[in-house]
Design a protein around this motif. Structure first.
Motif, PDB file in Angstrom:
ATOM      1  N   ASP A   1      37.976  58.434  39.517  1.00  0.00           N
ATOM      2  CA  ASP A   1      37.239  57.432  38.739  1.00  0.00           C
ATOM      3  C   ASP A   1      36.300  56.617  39.610  1.00  0.00           C
ATOM      4  OD1 ASP A   1      39.064  55.856  40.124  1.00  0.00           O
ATOM      5  OD2 ASP A   1      39.481  54.551  38.407  1.00  0.00           O
TER       6      ASP A   1
ATOM      7  N   THR B   1      48.404  49.006  34.047  1.00  0.00           N
ATOM      8  CA  THR B   1      46.996  49.241  33.710  1.00  0.00           C
ATOM      9  C   THR B   1      46.693  50.668  34.124  1.00  0.00           C
ATOM     10  OG1 THR B   1      46.401  46.930  34.045  1.00  0.00           O
ATOM     11  CG2 THR B   1      44.608  48.536  34.080  1.00  0.00           C
TER      12      THR B   1
ATOM     13  N   SER C   1      45.127  48.403  29.614  1.00  0.00           N
ATOM     14  CA  SER C   1      46.270  47.567  29.983  1.00  0.00           C
ATOM     15  C   SER C   1      47.262  47.517  28.837  1.00  0.00           C
ATOM     16  CB  SER C   1      45.810  46.148  30.325  1.00  0.00           C
ATOM     17  OG  SER C   1      45.023  46.160  31.487  1.00  0.00           O
TER      18      SER C   1
ATOM     19  N   THR D   1      37.208  54.770  42.222  1.00  0.00           N
ATOM     20  CA  THR D   1      37.934  53.694  42.893  1.00  0.00           C
ATOM     21  C   THR D   1      38.362  54.132  44.285  1.00  0.00           C
ATOM     22  OG1 THR D   1      38.808  52.940  40.767  1.00  0.00           O
ATOM     23  CG2 THR D   1      39.984  52.201  42.735  1.00  0.00           C
TER      24      THR D   1
ATOM     25  N   ARG E   1      48.095  51.130  37.826  1.00  0.00           N
ATOM     26  CA  ARG E   1      48.495  49.902  38.531  1.00  0.00           C
ATOM     27  C   ARG E   1      49.704  49.322  37.807  1.00  0.00           C
ATOM     28  NH1 ARG E   1      46.847  45.639  41.802  1.00  0.00           N
ATOM     29  NH2 ARG E   1      44.686  46.200  42.123  1.00  0.00           N
TER      30      ARG E   1
ATOM     31  N   GLY F   1      36.552  56.010  34.163  1.00  0.00           N
ATOM     32  CA  GLY F   1      36.308  54.685  34.702  1.00  0.00           C
ATOM     33  C   GLY F   1      36.838  53.555  33.849  1.00  0.00           C
ATOM     34  N   ARG F   2      37.403  53.855  32.701  1.00  0.00           N
ATOM     35  CA  ARG F   2      37.926  52.821  31.810  1.00  0.00           C
ATOM     36  C   ARG F   2      39.334  52.421  32.231  1.00  0.00           C
ATOM     37  NH1 ARG F   2      38.668  53.184  25.336  1.00  0.00           N
ATOM     38  NH2 ARG F   2      38.932  50.962  25.015  1.00  0.00           N
ATOM     39  N   ALA F   3      39.708  51.160  31.978  1.00  0.00           N
ATOM     40  CA  ALA F   3      41.055  50.670  32.280  1.00  0.00           C
ATOM     41  C   ALA F   3      41.746  50.278  30.977  1.00  0.00           C
ATOM     42  CB  ALA F   3      40.997  49.486  33.219  1.00  0.00           C
TER      43      ALA F   3
ATOM     44  N   HIS G   1      44.099  53.512  34.735  1.00  0.00           N
ATOM     45  CA  HIS G   1      42.677  53.762  34.990  1.00  0.00           C
ATOM     46  C   HIS G   1      42.422  55.241  34.726  1.00  0.00           C
ATOM     47  CE1 HIS G   1      41.975  49.830  36.961  1.00  0.00           C
ATOM     48  NE2 HIS G   1      43.279  49.915  37.135  1.00  0.00           N
TER      49      HIS G   1
END
Length: 202
Positions: free
Chosen positions: A61, A142, A152, A63, A194, A148-150, A144
Motif C-alpha cells: 500500500d 485498523t 478501523s 507504507t 495495526r 491505500g484505504r484504512a 490497511h
C-alpha cells in the motif's frame, strides 16, 4: 635432488586442486542451502536478535513501517513499536515488497541457527489463525488495504480467505450502536493490520 623438487611441486599442485575442489563444493552447498531459505525463516532469525536495528518494511500500500520483528508465523510477521504511536502490527508476508536492514542483520539472518529448535507451533500458525484470535479477543484494529484505504474497527469473524470487520471509531470498543458498517476484506487485499496499542502480538 631434482626428483624431490618435482614431487614437492606435484604435491603442492595436488593440494591446491583439492583445496579448490573443496571450496567449490562448500560454495555449491551454501548456494543450495540459501536457495531453500524462506523469508519467514530469515525474519525469525531477526526476531531472535534483541539488539537488532529496527528494519524498514515497505508494503504494497506504499507504507514504510520501521519496527522490530517480534513474532513470525507461516505467512505473517508481527512487528513492535510501529511509527510514533507504538503498538503492534501484523504483516502478511505477501504484502511486503522490500525490507531494509543493516548489512550485519542481513548476513546474520541468512546464517543457519543451531542454537534453538524451530518453534513448530508458530511455524504452523497462518494469517487466518492470528486474525481469528484477534476476532475472538475483540481487539480493536485498523486494517490497511492494498489500495491505500484504512478500515478501523473490530474483526467480527475471520473465515477461510477473508474477514468481516465491523467499522467504528479507532481504539473504541465494539458496540452495536457505534458500528457504522461492515466490510468484507479478502486476506489478499490486506497490506497490514495495526493493533490497538495495548494489544500484544505473540
Amino acid at each position: 635432488m631434482r626428483w624431490d623438487r618435482l614431487f614437492e611441486d606435484l604435491e603442492g599442485q595436488l593440494a591446491s586442486e583439492w583445496e579448490a575442489e573443496r571450496a567449490a563444493l562448500d560454495s555449491e552447498s551454501e548456494r543450495l542451502r540459501l536457495s531453500r531459505l524462506p523469508l519467514h525463516e530469515r525474519l525469525r532469525m531477526l526476531a531472535q536478535r534483541p539488539a537488532a536495528v529496527p528494519s524498514a518494511f515497505e508494503l504494497t500500500d506504499g507504507t514504510v513501517l520501521v519496527a522490530q520483528v517480534t513474532a513470525v508465523g507461516a505467512d505473517w510477521a508481527g512487528l513492535d513499536a510501529v511509527g510514533g504511536g507504538g503498538g503492534a502490527a501484523l504483516l502478511p508476508l505477501a504484502a511486503v515488497t522490500t525490507i531494509g536492514l543493516p548489512l550485519t542483520d542481513a548476513l546474520a539472518s541468512a546464517r543457519p541457527d543451531g542454537s534453538s529448535p524451530r518453534p513448530r507451533l508458530a511455524e504452523r500458525m497462518s494469517l487466518g489463525f492470528v486474525l481469528r484470535d484477534l476476532a475472538r479477543r475483540r481487539v480493536p484494529v485498523t486494517i490497511h488495504v492494498v489500495g491505500g484505504r484504512a478500515l478501523s474497527g473490530t474483526i467480527d469473524r475471520a473465515l477461510h480467505d477473508h474477514l468481516d470487520i465491523a467499522l467504528h471509531d479507532p481504539g473504541a470498543p465494539r458496540r452495536s450502536a457505534d458500528v457504522t458498517g461492515v466490510r468484507v476484506v479478502p486476506f489478499g487485499a490486506v497490506a497490514w493490520v495495526r493493533l490497538d496499542a495495548a494489544a500484544v502480538l505473540a
